[in-house]
Design an enzyme around this catalytic site. Structure first.
Site, PDB file in Angstrom:
ATOM      1  N   ARG A 194      -4.506  -1.185  -1.653  1.00 31.45           N
ATOM      2  CA  ARG A 194      -4.210  -2.618  -1.507  1.00 31.45           C
ATOM      3  C   ARG A 194      -3.300  -2.799  -0.310  1.00 31.45           C
ATOM      4  O   ARG A 194      -2.224  -2.197  -0.259  1.00 31.45           O
ATOM      5  CB  ARG A 194      -3.423  -3.129  -2.726  1.00 31.45           C
ATOM      6  CG  ARG A 194      -4.190  -3.310  -3.938  1.00 31.45           C
ATOM      7  CD  ARG A 194      -3.543  -4.291  -4.894  1.00 31.45           C
ATOM      8  NE  ARG A 194      -2.110  -4.140  -5.106  1.00 31.45           N
ATOM      9  CZ  ARG A 194      -1.414  -4.930  -5.899  1.00 31.45           C
ATOM     10  NH1 ARG A 194      -2.017  -5.934  -6.517  1.00 31.45           N
ATOM     11  NH2 ARG A 194      -0.134  -4.751  -6.074  1.00 31.45           N
ATOM     12  N   THR A 197      -1.404  -8.606   2.216  1.00 32.55           N
ATOM     13  CA  THR A 197      -2.489  -9.541   1.862  1.00 32.55           C
ATOM     14  C   THR A 197      -3.059  -9.277   0.469  1.00 32.55           C
ATOM     15  O   THR A 197      -3.773 -10.120  -0.077  1.00 32.55           O
ATOM     16  CB  THR A 197      -3.652  -9.391   2.864  1.00 32.55           C
ATOM     17  OG1 THR A 197      -4.152  -8.048   2.748  1.00 32.55           O
ATOM     18  CG2 THR A 197      -3.196  -9.630   4.293  1.00 32.55           C
ATOM     19  N   ASP A 220       3.970   0.751 -10.638  1.00 27.61           N
ATOM     20  CA  ASP A 220       2.859   1.198  -9.797  1.00 27.61           C
ATOM     21  C   ASP A 220       2.246   2.453 -10.427  1.00 27.61           C
ATOM     22  O   ASP A 220       2.867   3.512 -10.487  1.00 27.61           O
ATOM     23  CB  ASP A 220       3.386   1.510  -8.395  1.00 27.61           C
ATOM     24  CG  ASP A 220       2.253   1.836  -7.430  1.00 27.61           C
ATOM     25  OD1 ASP A 220       2.092   1.100  -6.447  1.00 27.61           O
ATOM     26  OD2 ASP A 220       1.522   2.826  -7.677  1.00 27.61           O
ATOM     27  N   ASP A 244       2.015   5.694  -8.258  1.00 27.24           N
ATOM     28  CA  ASP A 244       3.331   6.313  -8.057  1.00 27.24           C
ATOM     29  C   ASP A 244       3.829   6.971  -9.335  1.00 27.24           C
ATOM     30  O   ASP A 244       4.448   8.035  -9.289  1.00 27.24           O
ATOM     31  CB  ASP A 244       4.354   5.261  -7.597  1.00 27.24           C
ATOM     32  CG  ASP A 244       4.174   4.902  -6.130  1.00 27.24           C
ATOM     33  OD1 ASP A 244       3.581   5.710  -5.390  1.00 27.24           O
ATOM     34  OD2 ASP A 244       4.618   3.811  -5.726  1.00 27.24           O
TER      35      ASP A 244
END
Ligand code: PRP
Ligand code: URA
Length: 208
Positions: free
Chosen positions: A103, A107, A199, A202
């Protein structure tokens, strides 16, 4: 909202452990594998069976076996790989494809960097896996790409979804059934799921 929420108590318990900030990388990874297996049980519930003759120690009977061409898991890199171990323990002969997407942090658009799937993907059920369905930009882009590449029937499996992502995905791909362990409240301004688990990539790989 069209989605299968797999609310088995074992899955819900393990998901709560994964949400905890203090859960270690090692434990998080183990939990992803365990939850993937449990979700895998549900996402494969409608696999077709065929009857086969089998000789037990006592007599011959007709017994069910998975039928024909099996399925294919498609991992959206990189976090999708976290789900593969558990799923492949359930279905060790499944083929595996990879769609590399990240990603763009500004944006939130999904950018493709890798694509490799089984040549006979059109003959298989594809189960596309990624732990998180947030804006759904990644999931929509992956399924768009797989359709262009000739994929047949597809399902999408994640751990956690945002209502915004479920809506967007259903609009873009109403033919692809969604499975998740939970749908959380909303997205934040950076496209993260709230309350979420952070995340996923992560946390699986310990990169933050
Ligand atoms: C995460 C996650 C999904 C995506 C979900 O990947 O694994 O692929 O975000 O967000 P979306 O629904 O808004 O597209 P990320 O881009 O962080 O890449 P990674 O798997 O390499 O960590
Ligand atoms: N990707 C993640 O890994 N987590 C989120 O909350 C949203 C997107």
């Amino acid at each position: 909202m069209k989605i299968n929420i797999v609310d088995h108590p074992l899955i819900q318990h393990k998901l709560t452990l994964m949400r905890r900030r203090e859960t270690s990388t090692r434990t998080f990874r183990e939990l992803v594998t365990e939850v993937a297996m449990l979700l895998g049980y549900e996402v494969t519930r409608d696999l077709e069976l065929t009857m086969e003759s089998v000789e037990t120690p006592l007599e011959v009977m007709q017994a069910p076996m998975l039928e024909g061409k099996k399925l294919c898991f498609i991992s959206i890199l990189r976090a999708g790989n976290g789900l593969l171990d558990g799923l492949l323990q359930l279905l060790p002969s499944a083929r595996v494809g990879h769609v590399g997407l990240y990603r763009d942090p500004e944006t939130l658009v999904a950018v493709e960097y890798y694509y490799k799937v089984p040549a006979d993907i059109g003959d298989r059920l594809s189960i596309v896996v990624d732990p998180m369905l947030a804006t759904a930009n990644s999931a929509i882009a992956a399924v768009d790409r797989l359709k262009e590449g000739g994929a047949g029937r597809m399902k999408f499996l994640c751990l956690l979804a945002a209502p915004e992502g479920v809506k967007a995905f259903n609009e873009a791909h109403p033919d692809v059934e969604l499975y998740t362990a939970a749908v959380d409240r909303q997205l934040n301004d950076h496209g993260y799921i709230l309350p979420g688990l952070g995340d996923a990539g992560d946390r699986i790989y310990g990169t933050k």
